[in-house]
Motif scaffolding. Sequence first.
Motif, PDB file in Angstrom:
ATOM      1  N   GLY A   1     -54.887  10.575 -59.472  1.00  0.00           N
ATOM      2  CA  GLY A   1     -53.739  10.136 -60.280  1.00  0.00           C
ATOM      3  C   GLY A   1     -52.583   9.689 -59.407  1.00  0.00           C
ATOM      4  O   GLY A   1     -51.942   8.671 -59.678  1.00  0.00           O
ATOM      5  N   LEU A   2     -52.342  10.460 -58.330  1.00  0.00           N
ATOM      6  CA  LEU A   2     -51.250  10.121 -57.406  1.00  0.00           C
ATOM      7  C   LEU A   2     -51.525   8.778 -56.732  1.00  0.00           C
ATOM      8  O   LEU A   2     -50.635   7.922 -56.629  1.00  0.00           O
ATOM      9  N   VAL A   3     -52.770   8.611 -56.295  1.00  0.00           N
ATOM     10  CA  VAL A   3     -53.149   7.354 -55.628  1.00  0.00           C
ATOM     11  C   VAL A   3     -52.948   6.178 -56.587  1.00  0.00           C
ATOM     12  O   VAL A   3     -52.387   5.135 -56.227  1.00  0.00           O
ATOM     13  N   ARG A   4     -53.398   6.409 -57.824  1.00  0.00           N
ATOM     14  CA  ARG A   4     -53.259   5.338 -58.816  1.00  0.00           C
ATOM     15  C   ARG A   4     -51.779   5.031 -59.063  1.00  0.00           C
ATOM     16  O   ARG A   4     -51.378   3.871 -59.128  1.00  0.00           O
ATOM     17  N   HIS A   5     -50.998   6.127 -59.136  1.00  0.00           N
ATOM     18  CA  HIS A   5     -49.562   5.949 -59.388  1.00  0.00           C
ATOM     19  C   HIS A   5     -48.901   5.185 -58.235  1.00  0.00           C
ATOM     20  O   HIS A   5     -48.126   4.250 -58.467  1.00  0.00           O
ATOM     21  N   VAL A   6     -49.239   5.609 -56.999  1.00  0.00           N
ATOM     22  CA  VAL A   6     -48.655   4.930 -55.827  1.00  0.00           C
ATOM     23  C   VAL A   6     -49.065   3.459 -55.827  1.00  0.00           C
ATOM     24  O   VAL A   6     -48.230   2.562 -55.643  1.00  0.00           O
ATOM     25  N   GLY A   7     -50.361   3.239 -56.048  1.00  0.00           N
ATOM     26  CA  GLY A   7     -50.853   1.865 -56.063  1.00  0.00           C
ATOM     27  C   GLY A   7     -50.187   1.036 -57.147  1.00  0.00           C
ATOM     28  O   GLY A   7     -49.723  -0.084 -56.891  1.00  0.00           O
ATOM     29  N   ASP A   8     -50.113   1.629 -58.355  1.00  0.00           N
ATOM     30  CA  ASP A   8     -49.501   0.902 -59.477  1.00  0.00           C
ATOM     31  C   ASP A   8     -48.034   0.603 -59.189  1.00  0.00           C
ATOM     32  O   ASP A   8     -47.539  -0.486 -59.489  1.00  0.00           O
ATOM     33  N   THR A   9     -47.342   1.630 -58.625  1.00  0.00           N
ATOM     34  CA  THR A   9     -45.917   1.447 -58.359  1.00  0.00           C
ATOM     35  C   THR A   9     -45.703   0.380 -57.296  1.00  0.00           C
ATOM     36  O   THR A   9     -44.860  -0.508 -57.438  1.00  0.00           O
ATOM     37  N   MET A  10     -46.500   0.495 -56.214  1.00  0.00           N
ATOM     38  CA  MET A  10     -46.329  -0.455 -55.107  1.00  0.00           C
ATOM     39  C   MET A  10     -46.675  -1.880 -55.532  1.00  0.00           C
ATOM     40  O   MET A  10     -46.184  -2.829 -54.949  1.00  0.00           O
TER      41      MET A  10
ATOM     42  N   ALA B   1     -39.835  -7.892 -43.887  1.00  0.00           N
ATOM     43  CA  ALA B   1     -41.238  -8.061 -43.491  1.00  0.00           C
ATOM     44  C   ALA B   1     -41.825  -6.712 -43.074  1.00  0.00           C
ATOM     45  O   ALA B   1     -42.976  -6.381 -43.420  1.00  0.00           O
ATOM     46  N   LEU B   2     -41.013  -5.915 -42.357  1.00  0.00           N
ATOM     47  CA  LEU B   2     -41.475  -4.584 -41.935  1.00  0.00           C
ATOM     48  C   LEU B   2     -41.749  -3.700 -43.148  1.00  0.00           C
ATOM     49  O   LEU B   2     -42.767  -2.997 -43.207  1.00  0.00           O
ATOM     50  N   LEU B   3     -40.806  -3.758 -44.119  1.00  0.00           N
ATOM     51  CA  LEU B   3     -40.994  -2.967 -45.339  1.00  0.00           C
ATOM     52  C   LEU B   3     -42.282  -3.358 -46.051  1.00  0.00           C
ATOM     53  O   LEU B   3     -43.025  -2.499 -46.535  1.00  0.00           O
ATOM     54  N   ASN B   4     -42.542  -4.636 -46.094  1.00  0.00           N
ATOM     55  CA  ASN B   4     -43.780  -5.117 -46.722  1.00  0.00           C
ATOM     56  C   ASN B   4     -44.994  -4.581 -45.974  1.00  0.00           C
ATOM     57  O   ASN B   4     -45.980  -4.160 -46.585  1.00  0.00           O
ATOM     58  N   ASP B   5     -44.879  -4.600 -44.624  1.00  0.00           N
ATOM     59  CA  ASP B   5     -45.992  -4.083 -43.820  1.00  0.00           C
ATOM     60  C   ASP B   5     -46.182  -2.585 -44.066  1.00  0.00           C
ATOM     61  O   ASP B   5     -47.306  -2.107 -44.217  1.00  0.00           O
TER      62      ASP B   5
ATOM     63  N   ALA C   1     -49.361  -0.737 -45.493  1.00  0.00           N
ATOM     64  CA  ALA C   1     -49.983   0.328 -44.692  1.00  0.00           C
ATOM     65  C   ALA C   1     -50.049   1.628 -45.492  1.00  0.00           C
ATOM     66  O   ALA C   1     -51.046   2.358 -45.428  1.00  0.00           O
ATOM     67  N   LEU C   2     -48.985   1.897 -46.257  1.00  0.00           N
ATOM     68  CA  LEU C   2     -48.941   3.119 -47.066  1.00  0.00           C
ATOM     69  C   LEU C   2     -50.048   3.111 -48.113  1.00  0.00           C
ATOM     70  O   LEU C   2     -50.789   4.088 -48.278  1.00  0.00           O
ATOM     71  N   ILE C   3     -50.177   1.986 -48.791  1.00  0.00           N
ATOM     72  CA  ILE C   3     -51.228   1.878 -49.810  1.00  0.00           C
ATOM     73  C   ILE C   3     -52.597   2.065 -49.168  1.00  0.00           C
ATOM     74  O   ILE C   3     -53.445   2.801 -49.674  1.00  0.00           O
ATOM     75  N   ALA C   4     -52.790   1.408 -48.021  1.00  0.00           N
ATOM     76  CA  ALA C   4     -54.092   1.509 -47.346  1.00  0.00           C
ATOM     77  C   ALA C   4     -54.364   2.951 -46.923  1.00  0.00           C
ATOM     78  O   ALA C   4     -55.487   3.456 -47.085  1.00  0.00           O
ATOM     79  N   GLU C   5     -53.318   3.625 -46.402  1.00  0.00           N
ATOM     80  CA  GLU C   5     -53.493   5.007 -45.933  1.00  0.00           C
ATOM     81  C   GLU C   5     -53.782   5.943 -47.106  1.00  0.00           C
ATOM     82  O   GLU C   5     -54.644   6.824 -47.005  1.00  0.00           O
ATOM     83  N   VAL C   6     -53.073   5.735 -48.201  1.00  0.00           N
ATOM     84  CA  VAL C   6     -53.298   6.575 -49.386  1.00  0.00           C
ATOM     85  C   VAL C   6     -54.735   6.404 -49.870  1.00  0.00           C
ATOM     86  O   VAL C   6     -55.429   7.389 -50.173  1.00  0.00           O
ATOM     87  N   HIS C   7     -55.202   5.164 -49.904  1.00  0.00           N
ATOM     88  CA  HIS C   7     -56.587   4.925 -50.338  1.00  0.00           C
ATOM     89  C   HIS C   7     -57.582   5.535 -49.347  1.00  0.00           C
ATOM     90  O   HIS C   7     -58.593   6.120 -49.736  1.00  0.00           O
ATOM     91  N   ARG C   8     -57.250   5.403 -48.039  1.00  0.00           N
ATOM     92  CA  ARG C   8     -58.166   5.920 -47.017  1.00  0.00           C
ATOM     93  C   ARG C   8     -58.293   7.446 -47.154  1.00  0.00           C
ATOM     94  O   ARG C   8     -59.387   8.001 -47.139  1.00  0.00           O
ATOM     95  N   ARG C   9     -57.131   8.101 -47.305  1.00  0.00           N
ATOM     96  CA  ARG C   9     -57.156   9.566 -47.404  1.00  0.00           C
ATOM     97  C   ARG C   9     -57.808  10.019 -48.703  1.00  0.00           C
ATOM     98  O   ARG C   9     -58.460  11.050 -48.750  1.00  0.00           O
ATOM     99  N   SER C  10     -57.596   9.250 -49.747  1.00  0.00           N
ATOM    100  CA  SER C  10     -58.238   9.573 -51.026  1.00  0.00           C
ATOM    101  C   SER C  10     -59.762   9.492 -50.878  1.00  0.00           C
ATOM    102  O   SER C  10     -60.488  10.366 -51.352  1.00  0.00           O
ATOM    103  N   ASP C  11     -60.204   8.434 -50.188  1.00  0.00           N
ATOM    104  CA  ASP C  11     -61.653   8.307 -49.960  1.00  0.00           C
ATOM    105  C   ASP C  11     -62.161   9.448 -49.083  1.00  0.00           C
ATOM    106  O   ASP C  11     -63.253   9.978 -49.305  1.00  0.00           O
ATOM    107  N   ALA C  12     -61.341   9.812 -48.074  1.00  0.00           N
ATOM    108  CA  ALA C  12     -61.747  10.883 -47.162  1.00  0.00           C
ATOM    109  C   ALA C  12     -61.869  12.208 -47.914  1.00  0.00           C
ATOM    110  O   ALA C  12     -62.712  13.040 -47.589  1.00  0.00           O
ATOM    111  N   MET C  13     -61.010  12.383 -48.942  1.00  0.00           N
ATOM    112  CA  MET C  13     -61.053  13.619 -49.711  1.00  0.00           C
ATOM    113  C   MET C  13     -62.298  13.668 -50.595  1.00  0.00           C
ATOM    114  O   MET C  13     -62.811  14.739 -50.901  1.00  0.00           O
TER     115      MET C  13
END
Lengths: 385, 123
Positions: free
Chosen positions: A118-127, A278-282, A286-298
């Motif tokens: 749910g958190l991952v989805r929320h972060v993704g949806d928000t971002m 541009a940094l904020l966009n990066d 990166a945050l979205i990718a990391e959240v997804h990566r950790r979610s997959d790792a879990m």
Amino acid sequence: MLALLSRLFRRRPAPLVEEDQGAKVALADLAPQTANVSAQDDADTHAGPQGEIIALTPRDSRFHRIHPHTMALVEEMQSYAGFVEIMQHHLSNVCTETQDAAENILGQALEIEGSVTGLVRHVGDTMQSDALLDATETLRVSVDTGRTVIADLIRQHHATQSEIRESLTTVRALSLKMRGHLGEIEDIRRYTDLLAINARIRIAGLGKNTGLEVIAEEIRALATQTGGLAQNLNVELNEMDRLVGDDLMARVSTQKRSDDARAQELQDSFEKLSRHMALLNDFQAALIAEVHRRSDAMRAPLNTLCGSIQFQDVARQQLEQVSRALSMISDHFVSLSNAIINEGAPPDSSIATCLSSILENYVMEQQRAAHRGEAAATAPKIELF
Amino acid sequence: MKTVMVVDDSPTILMSMEAILMRAGYGVVKADSGEAALRVLHGGGRPNLVITDLNMHAMNGIDLVRSLRQLPQTRFTPILMLTTESSLDKRQEARSAGATGWIVKPVQPDDLIAVVKQMVPGA
């Protein structure tokens, strides 16, 4: 404990001492301390000469003797049923508790996974929400527009500065030109002055009252007036040159340096803003990718947990086998004790038969192997027919 | 969404199977007995795959397989036996009854999903 054993023991029907078609004497009534006086229904019991238990049957007068020690052993064997029942009760508790624990562990793990998902989805949806994307796009457009406007302003400012400098240069050139004209005026004044002098000399030669003195005087006055005018013009041109050359040009140059510095600062600010955006966009990506990566790792350990939790069902089945084996042993003891009481033949099933039956009922290869004291064979765990 | 029916009298197995299958993108229908599974099917359920335990209290897994093969909607549905039983005789009995495959518990989720995907591709 004794009370419980007694209670459990009573759950099973008391084995009876049967004598042909005769009377039945309950085993519980044949305890050594009470056997001498106990009697039931139409049967009668009393102690023999050696203290043995005698059960009499009224119809054929046959009796059956059991030594008190034997009777104690029989009772001991009968009490195994209660013991087994307690053990089975414990096994049942273990099954229930591990079942509850397994369900709880799995439930909690899935709940955690649900929360993280749910958190991952929320972060993704928000971002990636329309509002945030719109805000980011608006900011980017604003920054770009700002940069363009600043660049235009700077360009225009430079153009204006250049025009002012050109105008001032033109003014200085005109001033120089006017100085040239002033020189010509001075020449005319000098020439006029000479004309006036010459006129006076010629007049002097002609004598007085020719009327020409007035003209000569006018020419001299004209020369004097022209000289004064030229001098005034020269003074004013000098003042204009000073104003244009020293003050205005200096001010324009100073203002230009100051404006250039400010424009550069503004431009730098917009550049920084743009870079930070541009940094904020990066960071966002990166945050979205990391959240997804950790979610997959879990998911991987949770998946393993889902597999491992099946141990409970496997353990439950093994405990059920143990429980069945205990029942079998208990029943076997009852059969043995009944045979002793009845002085009958040994029961049909021996302990070896029991073990053989248990072996046949195993469902797991490791149980069979453990029973035989062998290493488990490796049968394929998955087979498609 | 492709649906898998899981039949087992162990709540732990039902929970873990549901979690594994749902994570892989399958819909899951659970039944805690063969009779419950048949009730679902008689009610119109049409699973793409059935995974059933073998040793259950009333109707055992092999009897359930035989019943499923009698129903029009599951006549050709793949049926996997998921059991602690490992004897070859039982495997042969299940095969004769119409089972499609045999999986011994405990099974690793990845191995299970690999087989399920083979049976029901495109989840």
